[in-house]
Design an enzyme around this catalytic site. Structure first.
Site, mmCIF file in Angstrom:
data_model
loop_
_atom_site.group_PDB
_atom_site.id
_atom_site.type_symbol
_atom_site.label_atom_id
_atom_site.label_comp_id
_atom_site.label_asym_id
_atom_site.label_seq_id
_atom_site.Cartn_x
_atom_site.Cartn_y
_atom_site.Cartn_z
ATOM 1 N NE ARG A 291 26.607 38.675 -52.876
ATOM 2 C CZ ARG A 291 26.712 38.355 -51.514
ATOM 3 N NH1 ARG A 291 28.514 39.275 -51.447
ATOM 4 N NH2 ARG A 291 26.845 38.134 -50.918
ATOM 5 C CE1 TYR A 332 29.924 35.469 -45.286
ATOM 6 C CE2 TYR A 332 31.041 36.572 -47.002
ATOM 7 C CZ TYR A 332 30.046 36.641 -45.892
ATOM 8 O OH TYR A 332 29.048 37.535 -45.803
ATOM 9 C CB CYS A 359 43.946 45.127 -31.941
ATOM 10 S SG CYS A 359 44.356 46.703 -31.990
HETATM 11 C C1 LIG Z 1 16.022 34.715 -47.389
HETATM 12 C C2 LIG Z 1 17.010 35.234 -48.107
HETATM 13 N N1 LIG Z 1 16.465 35.944 -49.027
HETATM 14 C C3 LIG Z 1 17.002 37.142 -49.597
HETATM 15 C C4 LIG Z 1 18.291 37.360 -48.810
HETATM 16 C C5 LIG Z 1 19.549 38.159 -49.910
HETATM 17 O O1 LIG Z 1 20.064 37.472 -51.269
HETATM 18 P P1 LIG Z 1 21.529 37.914 -51.881
HETATM 19 O O2 LIG Z 1 22.123 39.836 -50.981
HETATM 20 O O3 LIG Z 1 22.739 37.518 -52.152
HETATM 21 O O4 LIG Z 1 20.480 38.331 -53.167
HETATM 22 C C6 LIG Z 1 19.435 36.280 -48.369
HETATM 23 C C7 LIG Z 1 20.584 37.002 -47.974
HETATM 24 O O5 LIG Z 1 20.643 35.708 -46.970
HETATM 25 C C8 LIG Z 1 17.844 35.540 -48.032
HETATM 26 O O6 LIG Z 1 18.737 34.832 -46.347
#
Ligand SMILES: Cc1ncc(COP(=O)(O)O)c(C=O)c1O
Length: 440
Positions: A291, A332, A359
C-alpha cells in the site's frame, strides 16, 4: 491524501502526472484507474534509502497483492527489488514480465501443490510457509524435483496492531501463520530443520495493514529476534533472514498521520545488531510494503450518472463505477477522499453520499462528503486508490473492469486495457440442451 498526486489549476481542473483528468477521461473512458509514476518512484526510492541507512544487509520486497499487472512488474524490475506474490496467478504475471525468479517471495496461507511445484520449477527465491501441512507438501514437491526449497516460517507473534479487524494479521487468533503462543511455531521449526529438502532461511511476521503507529513494527521485529534467540540457545540455529512484512500506513484522510519511518528503522537496526549473537552473522532485514508504495499514486475517475435527494434530505451522487472497482468501503468501511473536477473546493456547499452503480445498497463509495454543487456528467475523482482497488476488482453485475493508465511527465500509457463485454463471456459456454423431466 495524495497531495503530491493530484493538482488543480486556476480553473479548478484537476491534473495528475502532468495530464488533465478530463483529457484522460475523454481518451480512455470512465471509470478509469490512473497511476502516477513519480509518486510510486518516490516511494520506492524512500524505502531503498531508509533501508540503506540501517547499514544492515536489507531487502525491499514489493507486495504485489496491492497492485500487480505485467507492466507494474516490468516497471519495478530495474529497481532490483524483491516481489511478493501470493498465488500462481501473481507468480505467472511476474514471470510473464521476466521478473527475476530469485527475487520473488511466494506467500499465501493455502498454496495448492501445483502452485508449489510451479514456484519451485521457476526457481523462486523464497517460499513463506503458513502451515504444517504446507511444510510437508513443499518437502514432497522439492524432493520430487530434486531441489532444496528456501523457506521462511510465517509466525504470528501476538501483536495486535490497531487497524481494521479484516486487515489485522499479527494477533494469536489470526488465520495466518504459526502461533507462538501454543507451541505450533516450535513444531514447525523442528519439522523445517528436520526435513531434508527444506532450507529454513528465516522467520517472517506481517502484523497487519494500514498501521499508523511505529511501535508495532518494532515490537514485531523484537518478537522475531527473541524467538530466533530461543532457537539459537536450544540448537544453535540462527536465521539468515528476518522479514517483518509490510503494513506501513498511508494518508487516506486528514486524520491519518503515518509515522516517520526513519527513527523506527534505526531502532530496528540497533536491535538487530544488539540481539544477534556475537558468533552469528547479521540476518538480512526484509520489509514488504505494498500500500505505501502504490496507494497514494492512484486516483480513480468516475462520471457522475445521477443525483437524488431522498426523504429526510440525504443527497446521493451516483457514479458509473463502485464496489466492482473499489470493494474496500463495502468490505471494511475504508474511507476515500473525493474531488469534483472543475469545481472550487471552497464552494463545498452540501453533504453527499457517493453511491456506486452496483446492485447492492451497500455499494457506497463515500458515505458522507462535502462537495461543491455537482452536475450529471461531472467527473468525480477518488484519491489514494492505487492499492487494493484494481487488484480486488470484480465483474459483479457483469460490468467490465476499468482500464489502468500510467501517467508520467505529461504522457499517459495504458497498463491494463479496459475489459469489454466480449471479455465477460469469453469463458462462458453457450447453453447446451440438457434432459429435463418436464418440458418448459
Ligand atoms: C505477508 C504480507 N506482506 C505484505 C503485505 C502488504 O501489506 P501493505 O500493503 O499493507 O504494505 C501483506 C498484506 O496483506 C501481507 O499479507
Amino acid at each position: 491524501m495524495g497531495p503530491d498526486t493530484l493538482h488543480n489549476d486556476e480553473t479548478n481542473h484537476l491534473w495528475v502526472g502532468g495530464v488533465r483528468v478530463a483529457d484522460l477521461a475523454e481518451e480512455y473512458g470512465t471509470p478509469l484507474y490512473v497511476m502516477d509514476e513519480s509518486t510510486m518512484r518516490r516511494r520506492v526510492q524512500e524505502f531503498v534509502r531508509l533501508l540503506a541507512e540501517t547499514e544492515l544487509p536489507t531487502r525491499l520486497v514489493y507486495a504485489g497483492k496491492a497492485f500487480l499487472c505485467q507492466a507494474m512488474a516490468g516497471w519495478l524490475k530495474p529497481f532490483g527489488v524483491g516481489l511478493d506474490v501470493v498465488s500462481g496467478g501473481e507468480l505467472y504475471t511476474a514471470l510473464a514480465a521476466d521478473y527475476d525468479p530469485a527475487a520473488i517471495v511466494f506467500h499465501g496461507n493455502v498454496k495448492p501443490g501445483a502452485e508449489i511445484r510451479y514456484a519451485l520449477e521457476a526457481g523462486v527465491g523464497q517460499i513463506v510457509v503458513d502451515s504444517l501441512a504446507e511444510l510437508q507438501s513443499i518437502e514432497r514437491e522439492a524432493a520430487a524435483l530434486g531441489v532444496r526449497a528456501r523457506i521462511l516460517l510465517r509466525l504470528t507473534p501476538g501483536i495486535d496492531a490497531h487497524t481494521h479487524a479484516f486487515i489485522r494479521t499479527g494477533q494469536f487468533d489470526s488465520k495466518f501463520g504459526f502461533g507462538l503462543a501454543d507451541g505450533i511455531g516450535d513444531a514447525a521449526v523442528k519439522s523445517a530443520l528436520d526435513l531434508p529438502h527444506l532450507d529454513l532461511i528465516g522467520f517472517h511476521a506481517h502484523i497487519g495493514s494500514q498501521i499508523l503507529e511505529a511501535e508495532p513494527f518494532f515490537a514485531n521485529l523484537e518478537a522475531l529476534l527473541e524467538y530466533a534467540l530461543k532457537w539459537y540457545r536450544q540448537v544453535g540455529y540462527w536465521p539468515r533472514v528476518l522479514d517483518i512484512g509490510g503494513g506501513f500506513g498511508v494518508r487516506y484522510g486528514e486524520d491519518d498521520d503515518p509515522p516517520d519511518l526513519g527513527p523506527t528503522f534505526r531502532r530496528i537496526a540497533a536491535a538487530v545488531r544488539e540481539m544477534t549473537p556475537a558468533e552469528a552473522r547479521l540476518p538480512e532485514l526484509a520489509i514488504e510494503p505494498g500500500r505505501s508504495i502504490v496507494g497514494e499514486a492512484g486516483v480513480t475517475l468516475y462520471r457522475v450518472g445521477a443525483l437524488k435527494r431522498v426523504p429526510g434530505g440525504k443527497r446521493y451522487l451516483a457514479v458509473d463505477g463502485g464496489m466492482g472497482d473499489n470493494i474496500r468501503p463495502a468490505l471494511y468501511q475504508a474511507f476515500y477522499p473525493a474531488r469534483l473536477d472543475g469545481k472550487a473546493t471552497n464552494e463545498r456547499t452540501d453533504e453527499f453520499t457517493v453511491a456506486g452503480r452496483y446492485c447492492e445498497s451497500g455499494d457506497i463509495l463515500v458515505p458522507s462528503i462535502r462537495l461543491p454543487e455537482p452536475g450529471v456528467g461531472d467527473l468525480l475523482v477518488t484519491l489514494v486508490t492505487g492499492a487494493y482497488n484494481y487488484s480486488m476488482a470484480s465483474n459483479y453485475n457483469r460490468i467490465p473492469r476499468p482500464a489502468v493508465v500510467l501517467v508520467a511527465d505529461g504522457e499517459a500509457s495504458v497498463w491494463v486495457e479496459r475489459e469489454s463485454w466480449a471479455d465477460l463471456v469469453r469463458h462462458d459456454r453457450p447453453y447446451a440442451a440438457v434432459p429435463t423431466p418436464n418440458d418448459v
